[in-house]
Scaffold this active site. Structure first.
Site, PDB file in Angstrom:
ATOM      1  N   TYR A 261      37.123  45.497  50.608  1.00 25.59           N
ATOM      2  CA  TYR A 261      37.988  45.629  51.400  1.00 25.59           C
ATOM      3  C   TYR A 261      38.132  45.827  52.702  1.00 25.59           C
ATOM      4  O   TYR A 261      38.872  45.483  53.561  1.00 25.59           O
ATOM      5  CB  TYR A 261      39.227  46.549  50.916  1.00 25.59           C
ATOM      6  CG  TYR A 261      39.818  46.332  49.491  1.00 25.59           C
ATOM      7  CD1 TYR A 261      39.346  45.735  48.390  1.00 25.59           C
ATOM      8  CD2 TYR A 261      41.507  46.278  49.446  1.00 25.59           C
ATOM      9  CE1 TYR A 261      40.114  45.522  47.320  1.00 25.59           C
ATOM     10  CE2 TYR A 261      41.967  45.782  48.553  1.00 25.59           C
ATOM     11  CZ  TYR A 261      41.514  45.663  47.482  1.00 25.59           C
ATOM     12  OH  TYR A 261      42.215  45.348  46.250  1.00 25.59           O
TER      13      TYR A 261
ATOM     14  N   ASP B  73      41.000  48.169  41.686  1.00 33.39           N
ATOM     15  CA  ASP B  73      42.201  47.373  41.557  1.00 33.39           C
ATOM     16  C   ASP B  73      42.374  46.575  40.509  1.00 33.39           C
ATOM     17  O   ASP B  73      43.319  46.631  39.815  1.00 33.39           O
ATOM     18  CB  ASP B  73      41.857  46.724  43.071  1.00 33.39           C
ATOM     19  CG  ASP B  73      43.302  45.575  43.242  1.00 33.39           C
ATOM     20  OD1 ASP B  73      43.986  46.072  42.910  1.00 33.39           O
ATOM     21  OD2 ASP B  73      43.042  44.428  43.297  1.00 33.39           O
TER      22      ASP B  73
ATOM     23  N   ASP C  25      44.969  47.301  36.922  1.00 36.01           N
ATOM     24  CA  ASP C  25      45.842  46.372  36.533  1.00 36.01           C
ATOM     25  C   ASP C  25      46.010  46.159  35.089  1.00 36.01           C
ATOM     26  O   ASP C  25      46.803  46.124  34.268  1.00 36.01           O
ATOM     27  CB  ASP C  25      46.121  45.073  37.029  1.00 36.01           C
ATOM     28  CG  ASP C  25      46.939  44.898  38.561  1.00 36.01           C
ATOM     29  OD1 ASP C  25      47.332  46.072  39.023  1.00 36.01           O
ATOM     30  OD2 ASP C  25      47.428  43.558  38.895  1.00 36.01           O
TER      31      ASP C  25
END
Ligand code: IPM
Ligand code: MG
Length: 367
Positions: free
Chosen positions: A139, A246, A250
């Site tokens: 990121y 991340d 989910d």
């Protein structure tokens, strides 16, 4: 007086944040004054100020004790570079405030046992925290970008980078979280392929020497993604990097029935925190009173507990969520036969109304 920045952002972020604020006001009542100040972020920031993180919003976040955040992302993000997109406002905010530890509790409420797409006997009793490192990795690693070579062809570059210090501090956060729970920590990496992740594993093992009571295990991320749906009850605390966290969070959301159920807290070294549902802005259902506000409401409960130390208030909110579910209130994403389908606002009302009727059970804290 507690100072809270309210950053609803885009899409359903606006709707779910409004419900979190509604329940916050209801649970606090007149016990202490709330100083809530709203500001634009994400697409709303781009529209108002030409910046996904307007300087005035960052300044508000800096002088607030906590930040309630909804979501950042708009459909036009697909057509611009990530650095100019709405979600970049959130990434910059996390980085600017050094909120490196992102706690994502995955808890299946028994009322939602049949709401998951997975078999009830697999998900029954799921109660884990995914601790995602939030300010490093692909990121933020440099170099990054798209380069054009001498042949005129383009290459995309992102860099997976972690310093020892970054790994050490998230490892400490993971071991401490495990100490407050069932004392099991699983570190997820890809040490068989990536040097950065081999360093990750070495540093986590070294930090673990200071926590002899915690049972430390390691999984490669591919194996972890399988284990999460094969036997999710084995997990207590998972600590992992920004990208893997991340993705895995989910996936883990479906253990809890819906991504609309998962709250999160992003913390640094102090008490300041950013609290947000793990879901996105869902432009397809935005503005229609369809979104599930529970993730945002549970994020607000984490704020009461972790930034303000109001454990009793936090537990009351969590009990009220459970109460509203037990009474049969459901948004579309968690709808089950025999239940009552309601919209975002009605779910917020039902939870606010349940605050005073639902007994509070003792509950493990997330940090
Ligand atoms: C999350 C989101 C964000 C992320 C996006 C909106 C930038 O997916 O919080 O999980 O990738 O961190
Ligand atoms: Mg995500």
């Amino acid at each position: 007086m507690v100072k809270i920045a309210v950053l609803p952002g885009d899409g359903i972020g606006k709707e779910v944040t409004a419900e979190a604020v509604k329940v916050l006001r209801a649970v606090v009542g007149s016990e202490f004054p709330l100083d809530l100040e709203e500001a634009a972020i994400g697409g709303a920031g781009i529209d108002a100020f030409g910046d996904a993180l307007p300087p005035s919003t960052l300044e508000l976040a800096r002088r607030s004790e906590a930040i309630l955040f909804g979501g950042a992302g708009v459909p036009t993000d697909d057509y611009r570079p990530p650095k100019e997109g709405a979600g970049n406002g959130l990434l910059r905010l996390r980085k600017a405030l050094s909120l490196y530890a992102n706690f994502r509790p995955v808890v299946l409420y028994p009322e939602l046992l049949d709401a998951s797409t997975l078999k009830p006997e697999v998900v029954d009793g799921v109660d884990m925290i995914i601790l995602r490192e939030l300010t490093g990795d692909l990121y933020f690693g440099e170099p990054r970008g798209v380069e054009t070579g001498t042949d005129g062809k383009r290459s995309g570059v992102n860099t997976m980078r972690y310093s020892e210090a970054e790994i050490e501090r998230i490892a400490h956060a993971g071991f401490k979280a495990a100490m407050g729970r069932r004392r099991k920590l699983c570190s997820v990496d890809k040490a068989n392929v990536l040097e950065t992740m081999l360093l990750w594993r070495e540093v986590v093992i070294a930090v673990g020497k200071q926590y002899p009571e915690v049972e430390l295990s390691h999984l490669y991320v591919d194996a972890a993604s399988m284990a999460l749906i094969r036997n999710p009850r084995q997990f207590d605390v998972i600590v992992t990097g920004n990208v893997f966290g991340d993705i895995l969070s989910d996936e883990a959301a479906m253990l809890a029935g819906s991504i609309g159920m998962l709250p999160s807290a992003s913390l640094g070294d102090g008490n300041k925190g950013l609290y947000e549902p793990i879901h996105g802005t869902a432009p397809d259902i935005a503005g229609k009173n369809l979104a599930n506000p529970i993730a945002a409401i549970l994020s607000m409960a984490m704020m009461l507990r972790l930034s303000f130390g109001h454990e009793a208030h936090a537990a009351r909110v969590e009990a009220a969520v459970r109460g509203a579910l037990a009474e049969g209130f459901r948004t579309g994403d968690i709808m089950q036969p025999g239940c009552r389908k309601v919209g975002t606002r009605e779910m917020g009302d039902a939870i606010a109304a349940a605050l005073n009727r639902t007994p509070v059970e003792a509950k493990a804290t997330a940090r």
